[in-house]
Design an enzyme around this catalytic site. Structure first.
Site, mmCIF file in Angstrom:
data_model
loop_
_atom_site.group_PDB
_atom_site.id
_atom_site.type_symbol
_atom_site.label_atom_id
_atom_site.label_comp_id
_atom_site.label_asym_id
_atom_site.label_seq_id
_atom_site.Cartn_x
_atom_site.Cartn_y
_atom_site.Cartn_z
ATOM 1 N N GLU A 110 -2.160 1.728 -8.781
ATOM 2 C CA GLU A 110 -1.180 2.716 -8.318
ATOM 3 C C GLU A 110 0.157 2.039 -7.994
ATOM 4 O O GLU A 110 1.232 2.594 -8.232
ATOM 5 C CB GLU A 110 -1.730 3.475 -7.102
ATOM 6 C CG GLU A 110 -2.877 4.408 -7.509
ATOM 7 C CD GLU A 110 -3.621 4.993 -6.324
ATOM 8 O OE1 GLU A 110 -4.091 4.198 -5.476
ATOM 9 O OE2 GLU A 110 -3.736 6.225 -6.246
ATOM 10 N N GLU A 130 -11.855 4.717 -7.691
ATOM 11 C CA GLU A 130 -12.035 5.335 -6.369
ATOM 12 C C GLU A 130 -13.231 6.270 -6.271
ATOM 13 O O GLU A 130 -13.901 6.312 -5.239
ATOM 14 C CB GLU A 130 -10.760 6.092 -5.958
ATOM 15 C CG GLU A 130 -9.606 5.194 -5.543
ATOM 16 C CD GLU A 130 -8.711 4.792 -6.703
ATOM 17 O OE1 GLU A 130 -9.160 4.907 -7.863
ATOM 18 O OE2 GLU A 130 -7.586 4.357 -6.446
#
Ligand code: 3HC
Ligand code: NAI
Length: 698
Positions: A110, A130
């Site tokens: 990210e 995740e």
């Protein structure tokens, strides 16, 4: 938690500032790290001589994302967060190039998505894992990734957690370029190349297109099949929907809300527990500091039956040279033929290429006599489950194997100390390596530490397990070690429940609804009912006749119903089909078995089935921990997740027990104990429940 010791350093080369994140071992975003990077970016922005910035991980070049130890916990007051860093990168006045030499995962990817450019080295691995931690990406991944690679590719990456390698990252548009040669020099050259441009791309400026009107509907249907019982994949889909339906900034906010909700969910807590449990499992307590694994490249396997073949294939698939021995030439030829068939089928299915098949088979050497194993670094025995047969094999090996070779038995239940005693001069190098069937697929490896197993032998087995891609757990010697010992209690209770009034289909349904990969009766049919029957017959002379015993499984076997292999067991199977169908002749046998036990059948609730099957597991797990058969409670969880299909998102039986509450479990066990056999509460469970403690402290 130890204080993180990190360093953010900036180097200058011409007009390029290189910011290096050093937070060993994996450069996670621990407290202080995001703030440190922001400070370094601000300094580079202030420096008039800097035209572009390269951001990279130090050491192995990783940026492993958020520090998982802090998830769901308080973040130090006033300390900048990962999202602050990403916000900063998004608006940084000077262009930033992410140089990704190793794994850039979760928040690491990210960060890279919020940079203007992304470069990858050949070892790069870019992913959003995740959901495997029970959360959706929470620092912009669900909003930026679809804008960079399209909704389809982004959904696949986010929902599977599968990382992309360097070439794939470039192909899908996640990375701008793959660098060859000196990585840092290449990154500096790229940064110099883009420094003068008037405009720099920003993920948030792009649009996301919906591939088809029913895209999300189909995605949800797919996840309902694949991610049974989990919530994170659906939360991630909600975030992806926001990427399409909301403006970028709004989408980020929506993602954040959903992420915050998930981060404290029971699923996220369970999956974080499993993440750290898997890391802990590979640590053996009490070994001397200097102990090292021995090098292993040549492995002998004895027995070319179900397990010997699976172990051989696992070894061949991971680069080992294998010598396979049997008791006679015919059995050896049959074993080798089955291994050839396995690779033929793998090639036909496109899983491996013809040259790969040939290369693997060239490393397989039929050993006509045990003498040919004399050069092996490690020998794994997988002969019949009979103590005398195994002892004879070890006694023979003692005169043949290299003096420093490690000798392992794949026994499921037998006493590894007794097996080791058959080769007393070598007992330091003897241990158990208990693979699970099919051995080339199942991830669990129980390493059985016998009384004299040396640190080197244990570390060697762990190292080989890691190289085979297994999750290894160390167990001490007892009947069935960790997994099978507990499994016997689980299956026994399932049989008792059927005798008392449940049906196998009801029991299986309750447990698969809980999340078990398969129900206990479907597992027995798959493994072969004859295996347990043979063991029960062998143990019959020593069985305590005053203890409750269900004859049901024996009655099935007496009729030749061995499960899938005979087309009939607790269920019926059509030719070449694995789908269990109702066995119409079963009810009669159940009634006979109940009558033999003097039981009047009654209606049994789903709750009772769940409690009895799982609480008996937990109770025996507690005994295993108390007796130090397992080093820690979390090892029991790892065994059950990787060997027996316990749902990962529930954290394993001992973690789940903590969640339910040990006092509640103890109270139910005490109730069962008043009306049933085998429900003596484990002393450890009593002590922990009595002092409001949990298994997580063990
Ligand atoms: N946070 C905290 N500790 C971490 C960590 C992380 N993200 N990743 C790894 N570690 C720790 C491990 O627990 C281990 O600790 P130990 O030595 O005390 O046992 C140590 O780092 C080394 O880890 P490995 O043994 O796994 O090292 P490898 O070299 O084999 O693998 C890796 C490295 C590929 C980075 C692997 O560790 C990994 O996959 N880590 C998890 C990465 C991940 O899931 N990141 C996403 C985090 S969630 C997130 O970012 C949320 C965001 O969207 C907001
Ligand atoms: P199997 O019966 O399929 O294979 C055993 C093989 O060993 C046979 O091919 C036999 O010819 C050979 N053999 C017997 N005595 C021998 C000797 N003296 N020298 C050389 N070869 C000999 O049995 P399976 O299922 O492969 O089991 C082997 C071992 O693995 C057992 O200890 C079993 O408990 C264990 N195990 C089995 C699992 C399973 O699901 N089948 C799972 C985990 C462990």
């Amino acid at each position: 938690m130890p204080e993180p010791s990190f360093e953010i350093t900036t180097r200058r080369q011409g007009a390029i500032a290189i910011i290096i994140i050093d937070n060993p071992p994996v450069n996670a975003m621990s407290p202080g790290v995001p703030g440190g990077i922001i400070a370094a970016l601000e300094a580079a922005n202030r420096d008039a001589g800097v035209q572009a910035i390269v951001l990279m991980g130090g050491g192995r070049g990783m940026i492993a994302g958020a520090d998982i130890r802090y998830q769901g916990k308080a973040w130090p007051e006033g300390e900048k967060r990962l999202v602050d860093l990403i916000d900063h990168l998004d608006r940084n006045p000077k262009p930033v190039v992410a140089a990704l030499g190793g794994a850039a995962l979760g928040g690491g990817l990210e960060i890279a998505q919020a940079c203007n450019y992304r470069l990858v080295g050949p070892q790069a691995s870019l992913g959003q894992p995740e959901v495997k931690l029970g959360i959706p990406p929470g620092a912009g991944g669900t909003q930026r990734l679809p804008r960079l690679v399209g909704l389809e590719a982004a959904s696949e990456m986010i929902l599977s957690g599968r990382p992309a390698g360097a070439a794939e990252a470039v192909r899908i548009g996640l990375a701008d370029r793959q660098l060859e040669g000196d990585f840092l020099e290449g990154a500096i050259a790229f940064a110099t190349e883009i420094a003068g441009r008037s405009q720099h791309p920003r993920a948030g400026d792009r649009d996301v297109a919906l591939p088809s009107p029913d895209f999300f509907k189909k995605l949800k249907e797919e996840m309902a099949r694949k991610a049974r019982g989990q919530t994170a994949p659906f939360a991630a889909i909600e975030c992806l929907e926001a990427a399409v339906s909301l403006p970028f900034e709004e989408g980020l906010k929506r993602e954040r809300e959903i992420f915050e909700r998930c981060a404290v969910s029971p699923e996220a807590r369970a999956l974080r527990h499993v993440f750290f449990a898997e890391k802990a499992a590979s640590k053996i307590e009490g070994l001397p500091k200097g102990a090292r694994p021995k090098p292993v490249s040549r492995v002998g396997v004895i027995g070319a039956g179900t397990m010997g073949r699976g172990i051989t294939i696992a070894l061949l698939d991971h680069g080992f040279e294998v010598w396979l021995a049997e008791r006679n030439a015919e059995a050896l030829a049959a074993g080798i033929a089955r291994i050839n068939e396995h690779y033929e089928a793998a090639e036909k299915k496109g899983r491996i290429t013809a040259p790969e098949k040939a290369e693997r088979l060239a490393r397989l050497h039929p050993a006509v006599t045990f003498n040919e194993l004399s050069g092996a670094d490690l020998i794994i025995e997988a002969v019949f489950e009979e103590i005398d047969v195994k002892r004879a094999v070890f006694a023979e090996l003692a005169g043949i194997a290299r003096p420093d070779a490690i000798l392992a038995t794949n026994t499921s239940y037998l006493d590894v100390n007794r097996i080791a005693a058959a080769a007393p001069q070598r007992r330091d190098n003897i241990l158990g390596m208990h693979f699970f069937s099919p051995a080339n697929i199942m991830r669990l490896l129980e390493i059985v530490r016998a009384d004299h197993s040396s640190p080197e032998a244990l570390l060697t087995a762990l190292d080989v397990g890691k190289r085979l891609g297994k999750t290894a757990v160390v167990a001490r010697v007892c009947h069935g070690f960790i997994g099978n010992r507990m499994f016997e209690y689980y299956i026994r209770e399932a049989n008792f429940l059927v005798e008392e009034g449940a049906t196998p289909a009801q029991v299986d349904k309750v447990l698969t609804r809980f999340g078990m990969a398969m129900g206990p009766f479907a597992v027995c049919d798959l493994a072969g009912l004859d295996i347990g029957w043979a063991r029960r017959k062998a143990l019959a002379p020593t069985r305590n006749l005053s203890e409750r015993y269900s004859t049901l499984a024996d009655r099935l076997c007496e009729r030749g119903w061995f499960g899938q292999k005979t087309g009939k067991g607790f269920y019926l199977y059509e030719a070449d089909q694995r789908k269990p169908l109702p066995n119409p002749d079963l009810d009669e046998l159940i009634s006979v078995s109940a009558d033999e036990s003097g039981i009047a059948r009654r209606s049994i609730t789903d709750d009772e089935i769940l409690e009895r099957c799982l609480y008996t597991l937990i109770n025996e797990g507690a005994n295993i921990i108390e007796e130090k058969i397992a080093q820690r409670a979390s090892d029991v969880d790892v065994v059950w997740i990787h060997g027996y299909g316990f749902p990962r998102h529930r954290g394993g039986p001992m973690f789940w027990a903590d969640d339910v509450g040990l006092d509640r479990i103890l109270a139910r066990i005490e109730q069962f104990n008043r009306t049933h056999d085998f429900w003596e509460p484990a002393p450890l469970l009593k002590r922990l429940a009595g002092s409001a403690q949990s298994f997580s402290s063990r």
